[in-house]
Structure formats: structure tokens, C-alpha cells
Design an enzyme around this catalytic site. Structure first.
Site, mmCIF file in Angstrom:
data_model
loop_
_atom_site.group_PDB
_atom_site.id
_atom_site.type_symbol
_atom_site.label_atom_id
_atom_site.label_comp_id
_atom_site.label_asym_id
_atom_site.label_seq_id
_atom_site.Cartn_x
_atom_site.Cartn_y
_atom_site.Cartn_z
ATOM 1 N N ASP A 10 0.868 -1.191 0.000
ATOM 2 C CA ASP A 10 0.000 0.000 0.000
ATOM 3 C C ASP A 10 0.902 1.239 0.000
ATOM 4 O OD1 ASP A 10 -2.471 1.519 0.172
ATOM 5 O OD2 ASP A 10 -1.957 1.931 2.251
ATOM 6 N N SER A 11 0.299 2.378 -0.321
ATOM 7 C CA SER A 11 1.049 3.635 -0.288
ATOM 8 C C SER A 11 1.444 3.995 1.152
ATOM 9 C CB SER A 11 0.187 4.753 -0.860
ATOM 10 O OG SER A 11 -0.973 4.892 -0.061
ATOM 11 N N CYS A 73 -4.337 -1.479 -2.181
ATOM 12 C CA CYS A 73 -4.524 -0.038 -2.375
ATOM 13 C C CYS A 73 -5.412 0.124 -3.600
ATOM 14 C CB CYS A 73 -3.157 0.601 -2.623
ATOM 15 S SG CYS A 73 -3.221 2.331 -3.075
ATOM 16 N N GLU A 158 -3.376 9.173 8.079
ATOM 17 C CA GLU A 158 -1.902 9.022 8.117
ATOM 18 C C GLU A 158 -1.297 9.865 9.247
ATOM 19 O OE1 GLU A 158 0.597 7.471 5.764
ATOM 20 O OE2 GLU A 158 -1.074 6.151 5.282
ATOM 21 N N CYS A 192 -11.213 2.635 -0.300
ATOM 22 C CA CYS A 192 -9.841 3.040 0.007
ATOM 23 C C CYS A 192 -9.510 2.280 1.278
ATOM 24 C CB CYS A 192 -9.741 4.535 0.239
ATOM 25 S SG CYS A 192 -8.134 5.029 0.920
ATOM 26 N N HIS A 194 -7.588 2.718 3.599
ATOM 27 C CA HIS A 194 -7.414 3.496 4.837
ATOM 28 C C HIS A 194 -8.736 3.695 5.588
ATOM 29 C CE1 HIS A 194 -3.553 4.705 3.128
ATOM 30 N NE2 HIS A 194 -3.257 5.372 4.228
HETATM 31 N N1 DGL Z 1 -5.043 3.187 0.676
HETATM 32 C C1 DGL Z 1 -5.059 3.704 -0.654
HETATM 33 C C2 DGL Z 1 -6.281 3.252 -1.392
HETATM 34 O O1 DGL Z 1 -6.859 2.233 -1.083
HETATM 35 C C3 DGL Z 1 -4.927 5.161 -0.889
HETATM 36 C C4 DGL Z 1 -4.077 5.972 -0.154
HETATM 37 C C5 DGL Z 1 -3.434 7.113 -0.838
HETATM 38 O O2 DGL Z 1 -4.063 8.076 -1.273
HETATM 39 O O3 DGL Z 1 -2.221 6.994 -0.877
HETATM 40 O O4 DGL Z 1 -6.687 3.907 -2.338
#
Ligand code: DGL
Length: 273
Positions: A10-11, A73, A158, A192, A194
Site C-alpha cells: 500500500d502507499s 490499495c 496518516e 480506500c 485506509h
Molecule cells: N489506501 C489507498 C487506497 O486504497 C490510498 C491511499 C493514498 O491516497 O495513498 O486507495
């Protein structure tokens, strides 16, 4: 032959919500988690940049012994997965596999909505890509999908502010904007990885009874099914139940924040690539 691990990418921290569900379902396998925290967020970046960062991370996980990488992600799944699968893998690693999180989620959506009105929260990248809309239209043509970009949610999470009062403002804002687009939504996808960290607040600002879908359990059961159908890959995976954590940023910060996501003490290592 050395055994392989399942790579989860993931990012940043979001993929941990997927990792924890995958490990809960399949604790026997070895895993390597990689968070590209130095370059997060991906959600506002261009197609080319997300593709380049994702490919670098996938190659890194391959070099660390992963034969299978999950892009945990949505942004990377929307913007990089297809090109990696179709153009890069045949050249760089024809026997390795990269899977995303969008397909398993969309395959399930027709069974989750009762009235056919589905809402979608995601990063700008995911929403603008229309990946969910296209995929759902193909599988369930009668389902109406309304997407809402939530660019402030990943930075809030984050930065460890997901439980703070300040987060309420932006949760309420994007929930209201979604309901203006379609007040009838009965199912909302947290598209997402997150966003499950904000689920209590999201529930507060959506009408009672709306079904809020986190992807972790869906992706985990879809992976289990995939591995049962791909024994040639499954048999290469080490089964000591190990999990290693890597970040492109400072290990102390990652370890502290990831421990909150996972509800367990972890120790991360920094990678430069
Ligand atoms: N967790 C990432 C997703 O599912 C996105 C996070 C980001 O914007 O870096 O899209």
C-alpha cells in the site's frame, strides 16, 4: 528451493486493514508488508506517477522473495494494476502474480445492495478512474453507483487524527456530498483501504441502516479461493506464519502507527529503492 511470501503493498498504512483480515483467515502463510510512506498519498497523483511508484514497489517485493503481490490499495489497483499485469509481468516475472482489491469488491456488490443504489468513497484517483463504475456496470447493469472523492481522509488517518473531533468535519462533509448525489444509497463501499479507520464516524453521518462495506474480509476470502485454485503458486508460499514489515519512511514512526492499525506491537525496517 527457498519458500516465498505473500507481498502486501500500500502507499502507507491502509493496506494493513487488508493484511489483518488476510492473516486472520490464513495465519499459516508468510507475509511481507510494504508501505510506501515516503511517497504517500497516492490518491492525488497522476496515472504515470502512481504506476511508476507501484511498479517499483512490486519489483522490490519480488526481489524479496514474493511470488504473489496484493496491491492492497485501490488507487494503485485502479491506475497501475492492469498495465503491470498485461505489460510488465510477461517481461519481468512471467511466473509471478499481482492482484488488486477492486475486482473482488465489485464481484460481491450485487449481493450486498438490496435497492441497487450504491455509494463509493475513494481517493480522487480511484473515483476519477471510474474503475468501480465500469466494473459494476459490466457485472450488475442495474446497479447505480455514485462516487465521492474524499481527498482529506487519507491525510487525516496518516497523521493519526482518525479519532479526533477535527476529523468529524471532513467525514460529515463527504457523507453529505454523497447523499446529495444519491439519497437512496443502501450500501456504501469504503473503496480506500485506509477508510475502515474512520468507519465509526462514517456510520454517524450516514442514514441508519446503510450497509458500510470494508474490503478486508472480501479480499481475504477471495484470496483464499484464488490460492485454492492456483496450487502451483500456493505450494511455493512458506507456512511458518511469519510477517515482516517494511516502510520507505522512518521505521519508528511506521512501527508506532502500524501497531495502532493492527492492535499489536510490530517492528518495521526501512527500505530504500
Ligand atoms: N489506501 C489507498 C487506497 O486504497 C490510498 C491511499 C493514498 O491516497 O495513498 O486507495
Amino acid at each position: 528451493m527457498m519458500s516465498s511470501s505473500i507481498g502486501i503493498f500500500d502507499s502507507g498504512y491502509g493496506g494493513l486493514t487488508i493484511l489483518s483480515e488476510i492473516r486472520a483467515l490464513m495465519p499459516q502463510y508468510n507475509y511481507i508488508y510494504l508501505g510506501d510512506n515516503a511517497r504517500t498519498p497516492y490518491g492525488t497523483r497522476s496515472f504515470d506517477v502512481v504506476y511508476r511508484y507501484t511498479l517499483e514497489s512490486v519489483k522490490q517485493l519480488f526481489s524479496m522473495g514474493c511470488n504473489l503481490v496484493i496491491l492492497a490499495c485501490n488507487t494503485a489497483s485502479a491506475k497501475a494494476l492492469r498495465t503491470i499485469q498485461q505489460n510488465d509481468l510477461p517481461k519481468i516475472a512471467p511466473n509471478k502474480r499481482v492482484l488488486g482489491v477492486i475486482r473482488p469488491t465489485t464481484e460481491n456488490i450485487g449481493n450486498l445492495t438490496k435497492n441497487g443504489h450504491v455509494g463509493l468513497f475513494g481517493t480522487e484517483g480511484t473515483i476519477d478512474s471510474m474503475s468501480y463504475n465500469i466494473e459494476i456496470a459490466r457485472l450488475f447493469p442495474n446497479v447505480k453507483v455514485s462516487g465521492q472523492a474524499c481527498p482529506m481522509w487519507v491525510p487525516i488517518i496518516e497523521n493519526g487524527e482518525s479519532k479526533s473531533d477535527g476529523a468529524d468535519y471532513f467525514v460529515q462533509k463527504y457523507c453529505s456530498e454523497l447523499l446529495i448525489k444519491d439519497s437512496l444509497v443502501d450500501t456504501v463501499i469504503l473503496a480506500c483501504t485506509h477508510y475502515p479507520l474512520l468507519i465509526d464516524k462514517i456510520r454517524k453521518y450516514l442514514p441508519r441502516g446503510v450497509n458500510i462495506i470494508s474490503q478486508g474480509p472480501i479480499v481475504a476470502s477471495s484470496l483464499k479461493d484464488y490460492l485454492s485454485r492456483h496450487k502451483e503458486l500456493e505450494t511455493t508460499i512458506g507456512k511458518e506464519g511469519k510477517c515482516l514489515f517494511y516502510t520507505t519512511e522512518q521505521p519508528q514512526k511506521f512501527s508506532k502507527n502500524a501497531s495502532v492499525f493492527l492492535n499489536e506491537e510490530i517492528k518495521a525496517t526501512t527500505l530504500n529503492f
